[in-house]
Design a protein around this motif. Structure first.
Motif, PDB file in Angstrom:
ATOM      1  N   ALA A 133       0.842  -1.205  -0.019  1.00 16.46           N
ATOM      2  CA  ALA A 133      -0.075  -0.067  -0.204  1.00 16.46           C
ATOM      3  C   ALA A 133       0.660   1.270   0.027  1.00 16.46           C
ATOM      4  N   ALA A 134       1.057   1.867  -1.343  1.00 16.37           N
ATOM      5  CA  ALA A 134       1.858   3.170  -1.156  1.00 16.37           C
ATOM      6  C   ALA A 134       1.022   4.439  -1.098  1.00 16.37           C
ATOM      7  N   GLU A 188     -11.332   1.741   2.076  1.00 14.51           N
ATOM      8  CA  GLU A 188     -10.610   1.576   0.968  1.00 14.51           C
ATOM      9  C   GLU A 188      -9.478   0.228   1.240  1.00 14.51           C
ATOM     10  N   ILE A 189      -8.711   0.403   2.259  1.00 19.16           N
ATOM     11  CA  ILE A 189      -7.431  -0.563   2.399  1.00 19.16           C
ATOM     12  C   ILE A 189      -8.040  -1.785   2.692  1.00 19.16           C
ATOM     13  N   ASN A 190      -9.174  -1.935   3.730  1.00 26.14           N
ATOM     14  CA  ASN A 190      -9.809  -3.142   3.942  1.00 26.14           C
ATOM     15  C   ASN A 190     -10.345  -3.713   2.431  1.00 26.14           C
ATOM     16  N   ASN A 191     -11.090  -3.180   1.680  1.00 23.74           N
ATOM     17  CA  ASN A 191     -11.484  -3.642   0.442  1.00 23.74           C
ATOM     18  C   ASN A 191     -10.266  -4.218  -0.450  1.00 23.74           C
ATOM     19  N   ALA A 192      -9.087  -3.261  -0.422  1.00 24.59           N
ATOM     20  CA  ALA A 192      -8.081  -3.527  -1.436  1.00 24.59           C
ATOM     21  C   ALA A 192      -7.495  -4.948  -0.732  1.00 24.59           C
ATOM     22  N   LEU A 193      -7.175  -5.172   0.551  1.00 26.51           N
ATOM     23  CA  LEU A 193      -6.795  -6.385   1.263  1.00 26.51           C
ATOM     24  C   LEU A 193      -7.316  -7.607   1.010  1.00 26.51           C
ATOM     25  N   SER A 194      -8.794  -7.253   1.084  1.00 25.44           N
ATOM     26  CA  SER A 194      -9.786  -8.379   0.676  1.00 25.44           C
ATOM     27  C   SER A 194      -9.826  -8.946  -0.632  1.00 25.44           C
ATOM     28  N   GLY A 195      -9.747  -7.953  -1.626  1.00 27.84           N
ATOM     29  CA  GLY A 195      -9.769  -8.479  -2.841  1.00 27.84           C
ATOM     30  C   GLY A 195      -8.208  -9.065  -3.411  1.00 27.84           C
ATOM     31  N   TRP A 196      -7.196  -8.598  -2.767  1.00 27.96           N
ATOM     32  CA  TRP A 196      -5.923  -9.218  -2.987  1.00 27.96           C
ATOM     33  C   TRP A 196      -5.905 -10.663  -2.377  1.00 27.96           C
ATOM     34  N   LEU A 197      -6.435 -11.025  -1.089  1.00 28.68           N
ATOM     35  CA  LEU A 197      -6.530 -12.141  -0.429  1.00 28.68           C
ATOM     36  C   LEU A 197      -7.572 -13.066  -1.262  1.00 28.68           C
ATOM     37  N   GLN A 198      -8.379 -12.758  -1.810  1.00 29.25           N
ATOM     38  CA  GLN A 198      -9.354 -13.685  -2.471  1.00 29.25           C
ATOM     39  C   GLN A 198      -8.570 -14.001  -3.825  1.00 29.25           C
TER      40      GLN A 198
END
Length: 323
Positions: free
Chosen positions: A266-267, A309-319
């Protein structure tokens, strides 16, 4: 975060850790969240509230030196191989073979050493604000500081000289409101003038300057940090900065030069210390696995300020991971 979900464990090094624990449901992986300075497991409350209902396993420790975990003042307690061994002990106690690591600030430094020393225990890594930080000698550290200075056209890490100075812990404690307002600035640009240059951080705090709290820090949050940080003192938390100048007696294995696990970074475009471009100096030659880099219009504290934003980004990456 439910206080009843916390556990205590004394590691093989003899340090007792306090950590939040939620076992994974079904085949869901376990996430371990590593906070930095000056924080506690409370920092990750928004991520726990998001990921726990999704069935992910969660391990969220108060890092060594903070809150309910032991607070040794010897910097040698904070060397990378030792902190990594502590995390392995926690995973073993919870019968977790592999974990997905999420680190921020000094937590990113611990995550870096964790993958260096125990790559077999890590399925993937996410670095927030601070990218992977390679193991380095004091000479390497000086060279990196010089490169960043040249890249940014200004001093960036001057505050660390104050953090490692004698009596810094007492100065911060005596001027807590001033220090807190600088560490969690309402205007990210304050760090350019008052954190980066040598002597500026100490000058701000000793002058008892203040800036308004950012929108993502409530009065309740501030009082939590005041209570937890002042109760434990700042001697132990600052020891991690002193440890950065030590040579770890356990060399990092040569194979650690390559990270094959998937990496998320996360930049934070408004972070004036952990400049997003630094990742090119630290991650570029090492990350060989799939790398996901996402920019956020955020300062250093992205997981507090841009929760959704960060939760959704991490969730998408994890999936998208195959772990």
């Amino acid at each position: 975060m439910d206080p009843s979900a916390y556990k205590k464990l004394t590691t093989s090094r003899g340090f007792t850790y306090n950590y939040y624990n939620k076992a994974a449901e079904g085949s869901k992986p376990t996430l371990i969240f590593l906070h930095g300075f000056p924080s506690s497991s409370y920092d990750w409350r928004h991520q726990v509230a998001f990921f726990q209902p999704l069935g992910y396993g969660l391990i969220v420790p108060d890092m060594l030196g903070y809150a309910g975990t032991d607070k040794p003042t010897d910097p040698h307690a904070y060397i990378g191989s030792g902190l990594s061994a502590d995390l392995v002990d926690i995973l073993d106690a919870e019968h977790v073979n592999k974990v997905i690591v999420v680190g921020h600030d000094m937590g990113s430094l611990v995550a870096s050493r964790f993958v260096d020393y125990h790559p077999d225990r890590i399925a993937a890594l996410a670095f927030l604000a601070a990218a992977y930080i390679p193991a380095h000698t004091p000479e390497d550290s000086f060279a990196l500081v010089k490169l960043v200075h040249e890249m940014a056209g200004r001093e960036v890490f001057g505050y660390q000289l104050f953090m490692t100075s004698e009596g810094a812990d007492k100065v911060i404690a005596e001027h807590f409101d001033s220090a807190f307002s600088l560490f969690f600035p309402s205007m990210p640009a304050l760090w350019v003038e008052h954190m980066g240059p040598m002597g500026a951080c100490e000058a701000w705090i000793r002058a008892d300057k203040r800036s308004p709290a950012p929108a993502y820090i409530t009065e309740e949050d501030k009082e939590h940090y005041r209570k937890v940080l002042l109760a434990g003192g700042f001697t132990a938390p600052l020891a991690c900065y002193r440890a950065m100048g030590l040579v770890d007696p356990k060399p990092v294995p040569e194979e650690a030069a390559v990270i094959n696990q998937p990496v998320f970074f996360a930049a934070c475009k408004k972070d004036e210390i952990c400049l997003p471009a630094i990742r090119h100096l630290t991650m570029g030659k090492r990350v060989k696995g799939p790398a996901t880099i996402q920019e956020f219009d955020a300062d250093h504290w992205v997981y507090l300020s841009h929760v959704e934003e960060i939760n959704n980004a991490l969730s998408g990456w994890l999936q998208g991971l195959k772990v």
